[in-house]
Design a protein around this motif. Structure first.
Motif, mmCIF file in Angstrom:
data_model
loop_
_atom_site.group_PDB
_atom_site.id
_atom_site.type_symbol
_atom_site.label_atom_id
_atom_site.label_comp_id
_atom_site.label_asym_id
_atom_site.label_seq_id
_atom_site.Cartn_x
_atom_site.Cartn_y
_atom_site.Cartn_z
ATOM 1 N N ILE A 72 72.362 54.179 64.761
ATOM 2 C CA ILE A 72 73.776 53.408 63.534
ATOM 3 C C ILE A 72 74.275 54.962 63.040
ATOM 4 C CG2 ILE A 72 74.957 52.137 61.474
ATOM 5 C CD1 ILE A 72 72.867 50.123 62.411
ATOM 6 N N VAL A 73 73.227 55.286 62.374
ATOM 7 C CA VAL A 73 73.147 56.694 61.918
ATOM 8 C C VAL A 73 73.658 57.491 63.345
ATOM 9 C CG1 VAL A 73 72.338 59.001 61.141
ATOM 10 C CG2 VAL A 73 72.178 56.208 59.631
ATOM 11 N N ALA A 74 73.059 57.795 64.015
ATOM 12 C CA ALA A 74 73.993 58.727 65.510
ATOM 13 C C ALA A 74 75.295 57.988 66.266
ATOM 14 C CB ALA A 74 72.920 58.151 66.479
ATOM 15 N N ALA A 75 75.393 56.564 66.101
ATOM 16 C CA ALA A 75 77.016 56.379 66.487
ATOM 17 C C ALA A 75 77.486 57.028 65.589
ATOM 18 C CB ALA A 75 77.050 54.794 66.918
ATOM 19 N N THR A 76 77.581 56.741 64.342
ATOM 20 C CA THR A 76 77.895 56.591 63.032
ATOM 21 C C THR A 76 79.149 58.511 63.065
ATOM 22 O OG1 THR A 76 77.616 55.500 61.846
ATOM 23 C CG2 THR A 76 78.826 57.518 60.397
ATOM 24 N N ALA A 77 78.138 59.343 63.462
ATOM 25 C CA ALA A 77 78.068 60.931 63.827
ATOM 26 C C ALA A 77 78.825 60.911 64.854
ATOM 27 C CB ALA A 77 76.633 62.008 63.968
ATOM 28 N N LEU A 78 78.802 60.589 65.521
ATOM 29 C CA LEU A 78 79.144 60.446 67.065
ATOM 30 C C LEU A 78 80.691 60.656 67.035
ATOM 31 C CD1 LEU A 78 79.366 61.521 70.143
ATOM 32 C CD2 LEU A 78 78.824 59.262 70.120
ATOM 33 N N CYS A 79 80.903 58.737 65.528
ATOM 34 C CA CYS A 79 82.714 59.032 66.379
ATOM 35 C C CYS A 79 82.920 59.560 65.144
ATOM 36 C CB CYS A 79 82.697 57.787 65.908
ATOM 37 S SG CYS A 79 81.823 55.817 66.910
ATOM 38 N N GLY A 80 82.340 60.313 64.310
ATOM 39 C CA GLY A 80 83.584 61.672 63.751
ATOM 40 C C GLY A 80 83.256 62.824 63.672
ATOM 41 N N GLU A 81 82.913 63.358 64.936
ATOM 42 C CA GLU A 81 82.561 64.446 65.226
ATOM 43 C C GLU A 81 83.589 64.196 66.700
ATOM 44 O OE1 GLU A 81 81.257 67.319 65.821
ATOM 45 O OE2 GLU A 81 80.424 66.913 64.122
ATOM 46 N N LEU A 82 83.921 62.498 67.562
ATOM 47 C CA LEU A 82 85.321 62.599 68.972
ATOM 48 C C LEU A 82 85.760 62.421 67.823
ATOM 49 C CD1 LEU A 82 85.961 61.559 71.336
ATOM 50 C CD2 LEU A 82 85.563 59.726 71.113
ATOM 51 N N SER A 83 86.360 62.165 66.923
ATOM 52 C CA SER A 83 87.518 62.047 66.092
ATOM 53 C C SER A 83 87.608 63.110 65.099
ATOM 54 C CB SER A 83 87.145 61.115 64.369
ATOM 55 O OG SER A 83 88.519 61.510 63.703
ATOM 56 N N LEU A 84 86.589 64.641 64.651
ATOM 57 C CA LEU A 84 87.854 65.457 64.590
ATOM 58 C C LEU A 84 87.750 66.608 65.778
ATOM 59 C CD1 LEU A 84 87.480 67.871 62.371
ATOM 60 C CD2 LEU A 84 84.684 68.094 61.756
ATOM 61 N N GLY A 85 87.383 66.168 66.855
ATOM 62 C CA GLY A 85 87.390 67.184 66.855
ATOM 63 C C GLY A 85 88.719 66.707 68.444
ATOM 64 N N SER A 86 89.129 65.533 68.302
ATOM 65 C CA SER A 86 90.175 65.069 68.628
ATOM 66 C C SER A 86 91.268 65.744 68.189
ATOM 67 C CB SER A 86 90.289 63.303 69.108
ATOM 68 O OG SER A 86 89.477 63.024 69.767
ATOM 69 N N ALA A 87 91.252 65.477 66.602
ATOM 70 C CA ALA A 87 92.371 66.077 65.914
ATOM 71 C C ALA A 87 92.551 67.754 65.786
ATOM 72 C CB ALA A 87 91.813 65.164 64.571
ATOM 73 N N VAL A 88 91.083 68.396 66.312
ATOM 74 C CA VAL A 88 92.087 69.517 66.322
ATOM 75 C C VAL A 88 92.113 69.342 67.072
ATOM 76 C CG1 VAL A 88 90.542 72.179 66.573
ATOM 77 C CG2 VAL A 88 89.522 69.790 64.540
ATOM 78 N N VAL A 89 91.751 69.072 69.042
ATOM 79 C CA VAL A 89 92.660 69.846 70.298
ATOM 80 C C VAL A 89 94.518 69.235 70.174
ATOM 81 C CG1 VAL A 89 92.726 68.551 72.041
ATOM 82 C CG2 VAL A 89 90.186 69.875 71.058
ATOM 83 N N ALA A 90 94.367 68.268 69.304
ATOM 84 C CA ALA A 90 95.811 67.440 69.055
ATOM 85 C C ALA A 90 96.637 68.608 68.073
ATOM 86 C CB ALA A 90 95.854 65.818 68.608
ATOM 87 N N GLY A 91 96.075 68.914 67.158
ATOM 88 C CA GLY A 91 97.053 69.872 66.217
ATOM 89 C C GLY A 91 96.931 69.210 65.266
ATOM 90 N N GLU A 92 96.321 67.764 65.218
ATOM 91 C CA GLU A 92 96.981 66.970 64.193
ATOM 92 C C GLU A 92 96.215 67.293 62.838
ATOM 93 O OE1 GLU A 92 99.262 65.244 63.398
ATOM 94 O OE2 GLU A 92 100.479 65.571 65.362
ATOM 95 N N TRP A 93 94.973 68.238 62.395
ATOM 96 C CA TRP A 93 93.627 67.851 61.975
ATOM 97 C C TRP A 93 94.505 68.699 60.529
ATOM 98 C CZ3 TRP A 93 90.447 71.650 59.757
ATOM 99 C CH2 TRP A 93 89.392 71.216 58.413
ATOM 100 N N VAL A 94 94.803 69.594 60.096
ATOM 101 C CA VAL A 94 95.720 70.409 59.959
ATOM 102 C C VAL A 94 96.861 69.851 59.004
ATOM 103 C CG1 VAL A 94 96.549 72.967 58.583
ATOM 104 C CG2 VAL A 94 94.626 72.960 59.879
ATOM 105 N N GLY A 95 97.732 69.808 60.133
ATOM 106 C CA GLY A 95 98.791 68.984 59.578
ATOM 107 C C GLY A 95 98.677 67.382 58.921
ATOM 108 N N ALA A 96 97.574 66.203 58.937
ATOM 109 C CA ALA A 96 96.800 65.162 58.111
ATOM 110 C C ALA A 96 96.818 65.749 56.659
ATOM 111 C CB ALA A 96 96.198 64.795 59.344
ATOM 112 N N HIS A 97 95.606 67.225 56.822
ATOM 113 C CA HIS A 97 95.711 67.724 55.103
ATOM 114 C C HIS A 97 96.563 67.470 54.725
ATOM 115 C CE1 HIS A 97 91.589 67.222 57.172
ATOM 116 N NE2 HIS A 97 91.436 67.155 55.831
ATOM 117 N N GLU A 98 97.792 68.558 55.294
ATOM 118 C CA GLU A 98 99.060 68.574 54.257
ATOM 119 C C GLU A 98 100.115 67.634 54.196
ATOM 120 O OE1 GLU A 98 99.952 71.207 52.857
ATOM 121 O OE2 GLU A 98 98.614 72.221 53.782
#
Length: 105
Positions: A72-98
């Motif tokens: 469960i811990v590893a799957a949660t970390a994996l999901c967080g990493e995938l979400s973060l990486g996807s947001a960065v690649v899509a150019g949405e990470w900074v915009g979402a924070h704004e």
């Protein structure tokens, strides 16, 4: 902390390796390796009332439940990493924070 884990072990366990690959059939393979993951499901802080309840909600309290909790811990970390990486690649990470005001005091 919510599940009674030792705080020092949280820091010690935080290093991980993420691997991603597009396979020949077009599938996307994504994995995480956490070589020093230290977790417990019995003893110490896991027996505190709230922490024990959190582990019980996950079906992970008690002797013999540590592998399930580790997954469960590893799957949660994996999901967080995938979400973060996807947001960065899509150019949405900074915009979402704004948009959500995360860059303001």
């Amino acid at each position: 902390m919510a599940t009674g884990q030792d705080i020092a072990n949280l820091a010690e366990s935080s290093a991980g390796l993420v691997y991603a690959e597009v396979l020949a059939d077009g599938a996307y393979y994504y994995s995480i390796t956490i070589p020093a993951l230290i977790v417990a499901t019995y003893g110490g802080g896991t027996g505190l009332p709230t922490q024990r309840e959190c582990l019980e909600l996950l079906g992970c309290y008690g002797s013999g439940k540590v592998r399930k909790f580790t997954e469960i811990v590893a799957a949660t970390a994996l999901c967080g990493e995938l979400s973060l990486g996807s947001a960065v690649v899509a150019g949405e990470w900074v915009g979402a924070h704004e948009r959500l005001g995360r860059n303001r005091p």
